[in-house]
Design a protein around this motif. Sequence first.
Motif, PDB file in Angstrom:
ATOM      1  N   LEU A  84       0.844  -1.203   0.000  1.00 27.60           N
ATOM      2  CA  LEU A  84       0.000   0.000   0.000  1.00 27.60           C
ATOM      3  C   LEU A  84       0.876   1.250   0.000  1.00 27.60           C
ATOM      4  N   SER A  85       1.883   1.242   0.846  1.00 29.51           N
ATOM      5  CA  SER A  85       2.780   2.392   0.917  1.00 29.51           C
ATOM      6  C   SER A  85       3.503   2.575  -0.416  1.00 29.51           C
ATOM      7  N   ASN A  86       3.917   1.459  -0.992  1.00 27.15           N
ATOM      8  CA  ASN A  86       4.600   1.516  -2.293  1.00 27.15           C
ATOM      9  C   ASN A  86       3.678   2.105  -3.366  1.00 27.15           C
ATOM     10  N   ALA A  87       2.445   1.611  -3.390  1.00 30.20           N
ATOM     11  CA  ALA A  87       1.498   2.077  -4.407  1.00 30.20           C
ATOM     12  C   ALA A  87       1.139   3.545  -4.185  1.00 30.20           C
ATOM     13  N   TYR A  88       1.103   3.958  -2.929  1.00 28.11           N
ATOM     14  CA  TYR A  88       0.791   5.356  -2.616  1.00 28.11           C
ATOM     15  C   TYR A  88       1.898   6.266  -3.153  1.00 28.11           C
ATOM     16  N   MET A  89       3.144   5.868  -2.947  1.00 25.98           N
ATOM     17  CA  MET A  89       4.269   6.687  -3.414  1.00 25.98           C
ATOM     18  C   MET A  89       4.319   6.750  -4.940  1.00 25.98           C
ATOM     19  N   ASP A  90       3.940   5.656  -5.598  1.00 26.28           N
ATOM     20  CA  ASP A  90       4.043   5.615  -7.058  1.00 26.28           C
ATOM     21  C   ASP A  90       2.694   5.819  -7.750  1.00 26.28           C
ATOM     22  N   SER A  91       1.676   6.216  -7.006  1.00 28.36           N
ATOM     23  CA  SER A  91       0.354   6.537  -7.570  1.00 28.36           C
ATOM     24  C   SER A  91      -0.207   5.386  -8.411  1.00 28.36           C
ATOM     25  N   THR A  92      -0.144   4.187  -7.857  1.00 28.75           N
ATOM     26  CA  THR A  92      -0.656   3.008  -8.555  1.00 28.75           C
ATOM     27  C   THR A  92      -2.051   2.671  -8.037  1.00 28.75           C
ATOM     28  N   PRO A  93      -3.023   2.493  -8.952  1.00 26.42           N
ATOM     29  CA  PRO A  93      -4.382   2.204  -8.490  1.00 26.42           C
ATOM     30  C   PRO A  93      -4.493   0.773  -7.957  1.00 26.42           C
ATOM     31  N   GLY A 122      -2.545   7.025   6.384  1.00 22.12           N
ATOM     32  CA  GLY A 122      -1.556   7.893   5.757  1.00 22.12           C
ATOM     33  C   GLY A 122      -0.933   7.318   4.503  1.00 22.12           C
ATOM     34  N   ILE A 123      -1.266   6.091   4.132  1.00 19.59           N
ATOM     35  CA  ILE A 123      -0.648   5.468   2.957  1.00 19.59           C
ATOM     36  C   ILE A 123      -1.695   4.938   1.981  1.00 19.59           C
ATOM     37  N   THR A 124      -2.924   5.402   2.144  1.00 23.82           N
ATOM     38  CA  THR A 124      -3.946   5.111   1.143  1.00 23.82           C
ATOM     39  C   THR A 124      -4.531   6.441   0.685  1.00 23.82           C
ATOM     40  N   LYS A 125      -5.095   6.431  -0.511  1.00 23.07           N
ATOM     41  CA  LYS A 125      -5.785   7.630  -0.978  1.00 23.07           C
ATOM     42  C   LYS A 125      -7.045   7.804  -0.139  1.00 23.07           C
ATOM     43  N   HIS A 126      -7.671   6.689   0.198  1.00 21.91           N
ATOM     44  CA  HIS A 126      -8.786   6.706   1.133  1.00 21.91           C
ATOM     45  C   HIS A 126      -9.018   5.272   1.584  1.00 21.91           C
ATOM     46  N   PRO A 152      -4.124   8.594  -9.416  1.00 25.41           N
ATOM     47  CA  PRO A 152      -4.500   7.258  -8.950  1.00 25.41           C
ATOM     48  C   PRO A 152      -3.763   6.911  -7.654  1.00 25.41           C
ATOM     49  N   GLY A 153      -4.260   5.892  -6.974  1.00 27.82           N
ATOM     50  CA  GLY A 153      -3.601   5.481  -5.737  1.00 27.82           C
ATOM     51  C   GLY A 153      -4.299   4.295  -5.119  1.00 27.82           C
ATOM     52  N   PRO A 154      -3.730   3.774  -4.042  1.00 25.44           N
ATOM     53  CA  PRO A 154      -4.322   2.607  -3.398  1.00 25.44           C
ATOM     54  C   PRO A 154      -5.459   2.993  -2.444  1.00 25.44           C
ATOM     55  N   VAL A 155      -6.454   2.147  -2.378  1.00 31.27           N
ATOM     56  CA  VAL A 155      -7.520   2.307  -1.383  1.00 31.27           C
ATOM     57  C   VAL A 155      -7.696   0.966  -0.668  1.00 31.27           C
ATOM     58  N   LEU A 156      -8.322   1.010   0.493  1.00 27.92           N
ATOM     59  CA  LEU A 156      -8.517  -0.215   1.270  1.00 27.92           C
ATOM     60  C   LEU A 156      -9.956  -0.263   1.758  1.00 27.92           C
ATOM     61  N   VAL A 157     -10.564  -1.435   1.638  1.00 28.18           N
ATOM     62  CA  VAL A 157     -11.919  -1.651   2.146  1.00 28.18           C
ATOM     63  C   VAL A 157     -11.847  -2.735   3.215  1.00 28.18           C
ATOM     64  N   ASP A 158     -12.185  -2.368   4.441  1.00 27.39           N
ATOM     65  CA  ASP A 158     -12.097  -3.292   5.573  1.00 27.39           C
ATOM     66  C   ASP A 158     -13.488  -3.846   5.844  1.00 27.39           C
TER      67      ASP A 158
END
Lengths: 598, 170
Positions: A84-93, A122-126, A152-158
């Motif tokens: 997630l942190s990696n994808a956040y830094m590199d704007s990967t969906p 702090g490491i997801t777009k939302h 773009p960026g990572p998101v998480l659904v819990d």
Amino acid sequence: MKLTGAQALIKSLETQGVEVMFGLPGGAILPVYDPILDSSIRHVLVRHEQGAGHMAEGYAMVTGRAGVAMVTSGPGATNVVTPLSNAYMDSTPLVVITGQVATSAIGSDAFQECDITGVTMGITKHNWLVKRAEDIPRTVAAAFHVATTGRPGPVLVDLPKDVSNAEMDWYWPTSEADLDLPGYHPRTEGDPAAIAEAVELMLAAERPVLYVGGGVLKARAAGALLELAERTGFPVVTTLMARGAFPDSHPLCLGMPGMHGNYTAVTAMQRADLLVSLGARFDDRVTGRVSAFAPSAKVIHVDIDPAEIGKVRVPEVGIVGDCQRVVERLVAGLEAAGLAHDAAAVRTDTGAKARPGSRAADRPARDAWWAQLRAWQQEFPLHYEDGAGDTLKPQMVVEALRDLSSPDTVVVAGVGQHQMWASQYWRFEHPYTWVNSGGAGTMGFAVPAAIGAKVGRPEKTVWAIDGDGCFQMTAQELVTAAAERIPVKVAILNNAYLGMVRQWQEMFYAERYSEVYLSPDLPDYVKWAEAMGCVGFRADSPEEVGPAIEKANAIDDRPVVVDFRTDAFEKVFPMVPAGGSNDDIVVHPAQSPNRPAR
Amino acid sequence: MTSPGDGEARHHILSVLVENKAGVLARVAGLFSRRGFNIFSLAVAPTDDERFSRLTIVVDVESAPLEQIVQQLDKLVNVVSISQLAPEAAVERELVLATVEVDAAHRGEIIELIGVFRGEVVNVGPDRLTVMLADDPDTVDDFERLLGGYRIVELQRTGRVALPKLKYAD
């Protein structure tokens, strides 16, 4: 139609068009794994959740679609934090689904409970914690919308277990208004006044550089960029995240700038009077010491994220918008000013011809600039010394891989020396053929990301160029690749060291090597590869390199691992020392005597 | 936190409309913390529309440029809108509650002081008073300083809330 939350989740993913997801089941996500048996979605069972995240990233980076990973609560969820942190830094969906303990148990320190929405804020777009089964379709639709639009960026659904088990009435949101995102409105159209100002600056530039970042790839703007470059005749640098956005073989291409960029790309930016930054973020690895970066350049900064504009360098013209749309409008503005497209003229460095009498006809000549750029290219090309005797140089391995593989091969790297050599010595001709961990610098990225890339682009050859240190972090995912018949190829540049750290200790810590030696033989990479169901072999000397690569390229039914025993003492050049000015670029020692005084 | 009295130029007020959802305050606080932005004060309450809350944040614009703080805040998906209020263009209010120790001899004096400020005595004990003042932050600062002449047992300020000043056509 009544569905359980779990069924609704899978149906939501199907409706969203998901074709594959990467994951590993566990207690809290168990309900969701049952409907997977009846789903059209392919599930790739990983051996560690970090692998699931990086595979989803690799998939996303080559396809442009959101990568999907699914893991359980607690340790399953925390194992996906690095991706997630990696994808956040590199704007990967990325859309990551995590199981959660039942809502009634949240906050009680239940078994495998972890506040993963808190951890990843702090490491997801939302991110979302879904508390009612009826919210699932809307949340999944919103998750994909947020992950893939704007920057773009990572998101998480819990998803708590009781929510997965609860019943709901199926629906699917039909419009953006149904997504309940009152605060989310990405701006894609650049401000026309700012675009007009940018056109004026471009017409007035004598020493321009197009500074191209990963945003150009995210916006699928490589075609528009080519048009802009050929119309203006401006030289192009492509950052680590943008390799492939502009063909390396194009006469306007100067290659990669930055800490390990080539001399011409770095110095062109330093001496430029105009930087046109497209989807780049003035990362410290590109700018070196910010106060000394491109001191005489005016800056046009195009980015879809308003917060990037002025974050590091205050531009003369900031344009918030989608790179493709903005570049098209810049081209239209140049056209209106009299600048026609003239690809043939570009190849002789003169740039396109302007219509006689048009404003563009008065623009300053850039012949002196191009003469300077060509002189630098002549004097300071990328350079390494051939090894004495049987010494195998890592750069030579990358060149052989490049020369013996198709130009549309997808190249995937981990982080360190091998990554820089791959970026420097590969010749990127097509967008989406380069996958690496840029901003976060995540060692161990290559193997799982290559697997995800191959799943996304099964028709292409996928070569991971990895280091021995990186390989040991995530190699177990080759078991996944073998079991799932995902025939990736891995070239280990095995120098028996954590090579980049070794390089810094050599250069900046008086050769005091602290905890960097790994051993070339422990583990035995060939046996390890075979134990994981891959083909494994080794190349020790330069003459073994070509045959080894051809043998690997001929295998298409299993993953292949080639252990290249490379020179342990080779360093990456050029190099701008951390915190230094780009003017203090250190070229290969063999080139240093020629270096002009500043 | 520094007292907002020292160097007004360092301050700017952001009035931030957010979705009234669990975790939103943590998202805002986390953003300030991880980006190294400093907050002088923060006030949060629901608005007249129950779907939204309003945060009034007094930010330290020396810790980061105001524009950068606003743009990063605006990226939070739950942030609906942000109004920037320069101190001179805003009406601001802040409330202070203070409990001071006061013997019978000084009680009249302190009540007189409160009267001058148009504050209130909100609670009375045998040797203590709890007093309140709601006013513009500078006045609250003055009030707090004058109370310092007595023994303050406890003092709590709310942080400021603000709305734009109304404009009249010339």
